[in-house]
Write a protein that holds these residues in place. Sequence first.
Motif, short mmCIF file in Angstrom:
data_model
loop_
_atom_site.label_atom_id
_atom_site.label_comp_id
_atom_site.label_asym_id
_atom_site.label_seq_id
_atom_site.Cartn_x
_atom_site.Cartn_y
_atom_site.Cartn_z
N THR A 43 28.68 38.13 37.89
CA THR A 43 28.22 39.04 36.79
C THR A 43 29.28 39.31 35.74
OG1 THR A 43 28.52 40.95 37.94
CG2 THR A 43 26.59 40.06 38.45
N ARG A 44 28.66 39.69 34.69
CA ARG A 44 29.37 40.21 33.56
C ARG A 44 28.69 41.10 32.84
NH1 ARG A 44 31.45 35.06 29.89
NH2 ARG A 44 32.43 34.94 31.99
N TYR A 80 23.73 40.00 44.49
CA TYR A 80 23.60 39.15 43.57
C TYR A 80 23.93 37.64 44.37
CZ TYR A 80 23.04 41.73 39.53
OH TYR A 80 22.57 42.81 38.43
N ARG A 81 25.02 37.66 45.27
CA ARG A 81 25.24 36.56 46.08
C ARG A 81 25.88 37.32 47.35
NH1 ARG A 81 26.64 31.30 45.77
NH2 ARG A 81 25.31 31.08 43.90
N GLY A 110 28.02 38.36 50.15
CA GLY A 110 29.54 38.01 50.46
C GLY A 110 30.49 37.98 49.10
N LEU A 111 29.70 37.64 48.32
CA LEU A 111 30.47 37.41 47.17
C LEU A 111 30.48 38.31 45.71
CD1 LEU A 111 32.67 35.32 45.94
CD2 LEU A 111 30.69 34.01 45.28
N GLU A 112 29.10 38.79 45.48
CA GLU A 112 28.97 39.64 44.26
C GLU A 112 27.86 40.55 44.97
OE1 GLU A 112 29.69 40.86 40.62
OE2 GLU A 112 30.69 39.47 41.55
N GLU A 113 28.17 41.66 45.57
CA GLU A 113 27.57 42.95 45.94
C GLU A 113 27.80 44.26 45.05
OE1 GLU A 113 26.88 42.89 50.15
OE2 GLU A 113 27.18 40.85 50.41
N VAL A 114 26.83 44.76 44.79
CA VAL A 114 26.55 45.78 43.97
C VAL A 114 26.18 47.03 44.85
CG1 VAL A 114 26.19 47.19 41.77
CG2 VAL A 114 26.93 44.63 41.83
N SER A 115 26.86 48.28 44.85
CA SER A 115 26.38 49.24 45.43
C SER A 115 26.35 50.89 44.70
CB SER A 115 26.95 49.72 46.87
OG SER A 115 26.99 48.56 47.75
#
Length: 365
Positions: free
Chosen positions: A115-116, A243-244, A246-251
Amino acid sequence: MKQKAWLMVYFIVFLFVLMTACSSEKSSTDEDTEPVNAPVENRDPEPDPEPDPEPEAEPEPEPEYTYPFTGIKTDEPIDNRLVSVMINNHTKARPQTGLSKADIVYEILAEGPITRFLAFFHSDQPELVGPVRSAREYYADLALGMDSIYIYHGAATHVEQNIINTGLNLISGAIYDNDQFLFKREDFRNAPHDSYLIFPNVYTVAEQKNYDVKKNYEPYPFLTKDGANEISGESANEIHITYREGLEEVSYEFDSTEKKYIRFNDGEKTVELENEEPVYIDNIFIVETPHRVIDSANRRSIDLNSGGNGYLIRNGIVEEVEWKNVNGRILPFYKDGTEAKFSPGKTWINVIPTSPGLQHAVQIK
């Protein structure tokens, strides 16, 4: 004659006795009289007069002005132009600088699972922002819809030309790269994660490009203070967005003391690089919309116009809403079509693909 003499004697004796009695009475009276300097008997002191009641303090006058993108009041007139900046969210770009000062931040997939951020600055202006990254057309569309000055660092030639053709007021870091006035490279990071915007000089460069640096904006819809405390819905103390895996997770975690959310990226708290202060957020707005990969570099086309389903999260509560693009702004509406309002403060908007969508990519508890 002799009798008169005795009468005279009796009269004199009578006078003498009378005078002696008067003298004795006077002496007795004097003894009963209190001397001038005699001590005064103890008496209860006179009570102090009741103090005048304190005048009631007049309420502080409410500030005259309101920041349009946070709903926060201020005494200062507001007329500065909104500035939007592309901020890198690669693992090697964290922690970033300046995110806590942004009024609104969009988080959207750029390429692959990464993400950006597109951060909008208005009420608060940092000294430094970054790392700054390259442009994408859908971010530029948001910047144009918000009537902001769009700042990025480079772009593919065809992407940049498409953005220029929209008429958007833009500033590319590729032109000012490391000029030490508008941009600088930080040696503690490697390219392309090392380009930083010197924010106070944005308006100077914008004036040189004949861009407007003064603007008045229609405010976003905000709740009153009382209204913000009366939100009803399901609890939302923890939010997890994948988002993916194990690679792009937001909490996000709700801080009940601050009444704000703290963000985490891949398990690490989102903080300011310089002081490690957490980035506090008042509103989380999660929207789903179609995404489509359009080239071999995994660039995307993202629909930010058609509307769709969303979650609006404030003050530990989540509500199901719909999102609409209203004159370039992504805004929440209830299912019956009435406008939903943000709590006063900072807002982060997470845009996710309809596949897997809200039901599968977002967990709230």
